[in-house]
Design an enzyme around this catalytic site. Structure first.
Site, PDB file in Angstrom:
ATOM      1  CB  CYS A  45      -0.981  -0.002   1.051  1.00  0.00           C
ATOM      2  SG  CYS A  45      -2.171   1.468   1.316  1.00  0.00           S
ATOM      3  CB  CYS A  91      -1.745   3.657   8.095  1.00  0.00           C
ATOM      4  SG  CYS A  91      -2.857   4.415   6.834  1.00  0.00           S
ATOM      5  CB  CYS A 117      -0.657  -0.251   8.360  1.00  0.00           C
ATOM      6  SG  CYS A 117      -1.524  -1.351   7.211  1.00  0.00           S
ATOM      7  CB  CYS A 121     -15.551  -7.328   6.570  1.00  0.00           C
ATOM      8  SG  CYS A 121     -16.879  -7.010   7.669  1.00  0.00           S
ATOM      9  CB  CYS A 146     -18.468  -4.740   5.281  1.00  0.00           C
ATOM     10  SG  CYS A 146     -17.532  -3.388   5.974  1.00  0.00           S
ATOM     11  CB  CYS A 163     -18.173  -0.124   9.144  1.00  0.00           C
ATOM     12  SG  CYS A 163     -16.950  -0.555  10.093  1.00  0.00           S
ATOM     13  NE  ARG A 171     -17.550  -5.168  13.792  1.00  0.00           N
ATOM     14  CZ  ARG A 171     -17.802  -4.680  12.448  1.00  0.00           C
ATOM     15  NH1 ARG A 171     -17.003  -4.024  11.875  1.00  0.00           N
ATOM     16  NH2 ARG A 171     -19.112  -4.626  12.111  1.00  0.00           N
TER      17      ARG A 171
HETATM   18  S1  SF4 Z   1      -4.209   1.121   6.906  1.00  0.00           S
HETATM   19 FE1  SF4 Z   1      -2.511   0.022   5.673  1.00  0.00          FE
HETATM   20  S2  SF4 Z   1      -3.681  -0.849   3.988  1.00  0.00           S
HETATM   21 FE2  SF4 Z   1      -5.014   0.873   4.563  1.00  0.00          FE
HETATM   22  S3  SF4 Z   1      -4.392   2.732   3.820  1.00  0.00           S
HETATM   23 FE3  SF4 Z   1      -3.227   2.740   5.701  1.00  0.00          FE
HETATM   24  S4  SF4 Z   1      -1.287   1.733   5.013  1.00  0.00           S
HETATM   25 FE4  SF4 Z   1      -2.646   1.188   3.294  1.00  0.00          FE
END
Ligand code: SF4
Length: 332
Positions: free
Chosen positions: A67, A71, A74, A111, A142, A202, A274
């Site tokens: 990705c 974040c 993550c 989901c 979802c 959600c 949740r």
């Molecule tokens: S949480 Fe992870 S998968 Fe989702 S946008 Fe952020 S870096 Fe990408």
């Protein structure tokens, strides 16, 4: 009146009908004596739900890793050294076979999550086929695919999508400490597109990311003061992952976590709150307290996208000890 003004006017009407929570009120509830807080949360819960039923969802990663977003929590970000191998979008038939297994295991909602900044046009046909196929199995659908524009949201709605997950993650103030590749306002825009297309929202966040108590309160305040409360509010407890910027984060104190659940229940009485990621690090007693505080939804299955989750045997045993039953489909 242009479309934006029209939508803003509609939102204002809804807001006028529902009192907005103030920061001071929310903070006072969060800080109240623990027994008072739990009593109030359980009272609100009983007014709106069967207190002994919990909704069960199953989550599948349909496209893992690689990705472009950053974040900080993550493992799927290509900017972090988590060692996770990226995969392509899963084939539709495989997704449907997994959904069938989940249904046979008692899940009512399926989901599907993809590690994207936003879906590309070339992926939309497959995504639509997944939604249609899971709906044909008689399950709720979802998806979480990143940011959506209004056209994309409308296309997913037409395919039959019931829910779209897009978390605000934390407070607006703390947001930049966690993510820099998109803004808090971007998140709210996607939520508005999802809501305006008629898909249920959600939306929740993650606690234990080094935020302050005020950030947890503000995150919930943002959700509680949206034009409509999210139908589902996932509250995740950070699972620190080696190689990510939050890999060394200190765990949140369990009572603070339960307070967060209780405040969500009180401010969003009809939402499904949740208990999401992080349950493997919680004792049975902490989960029981969360259910008492108003949590009434969990993910089942032994993985959550890429993170660990308690196995179904463990959940079944805990539910039996607590006298909790799965929530029926039309209630969840
Ligand atoms: S949480 Fe992870 S998968 Fe989702 S946008 Fe952020 S870096 Fe990408």
């Amino acid at each position: 009146m242009n479309a934006d003004l029209h939508l803003n006017a509609a939102a204002t009407e809804i807001n006028a009908a529902r009192p907005q929570w103030s920061r001071a009120e929310a903070q006072a509830i969060y800080d109240s004596p623990f027994n008072d807080l739990l009593f109030r949360a359980q009272t609100v819960h009983r007014e709106n739900f069967d207190p002994n039923r919990v909704q069960m969802s199953r989550l599948l990663s349909i496209k893992t890793g690689g990705c472009p977003e950053d974040c900080g929590y993550c493992s799927q970000s290509s900017r972090h050294e988590s060692g996770l191998k990226a995969s392509k979008l899963m084939e539709v038939q495989r997704v449907l076979a997994e959904a069938k297994k989940a249904k046979d295991g008692g899940a009512t909602r399926y989901c599907m999550g993809a590690a994207w900044r936003s879906p590309k046009e070339r992926d939309m046909d497959a995504v639509v086929a997944m939604i249609e196929g899971v709906k044909e199995l008689g399950m709720e659908t979802c998806m979480t695919l990143g940011m959506l524009d209004l056209g994309q949201a409308q296309r997913l709605k037409q395919a039959g999508l019931d829910y779209y997950n897009h978390n605000i993650d934390t407070s607006e103030r703390y947001y930049n400490e966690i993510i820099t590749t998109r803004t808090f306002a971007d998140r709210l825009d996607t939520l508005a597109n999802v809501r305006d297309s008629g898909i249920k929202v959600c939306c929740g966040g993650i606690v234990g990311m080094g935020e302050e108590k005020a950030d947890r309160v503000d995150m919930l305040l943002t959700l509680a003061n949206l034009p409509e409360h999210p139908d589902s509010v996932p509250i995740n407890m950070l699972i620190p992952i080696e190689g990510t910027p939050l890999g060394e984060a200190d765990p949140i104190e369990p009572i603070e976590f339960v307070r967060t659940i209780a405040l969500a229940r009180i401010m969003m009485p009809k939402s499904h709150v949740r208990l999401s990621a992080g349950r493997t690090a919680m004792s049975d007693e902490m989960q029981a307290l969360c259910f008492f505080a108003g949590a009434n939804s969990i993910f089942v299955g032994d993985t959550l996208l890429t993170a660990e989750n308690p196995g179904e045997d463990k959940d079944t045993a805990l539910f039996r000890r607590l006298g909790i039953q799965p929530m029926e489909l039309d209630a969840g």
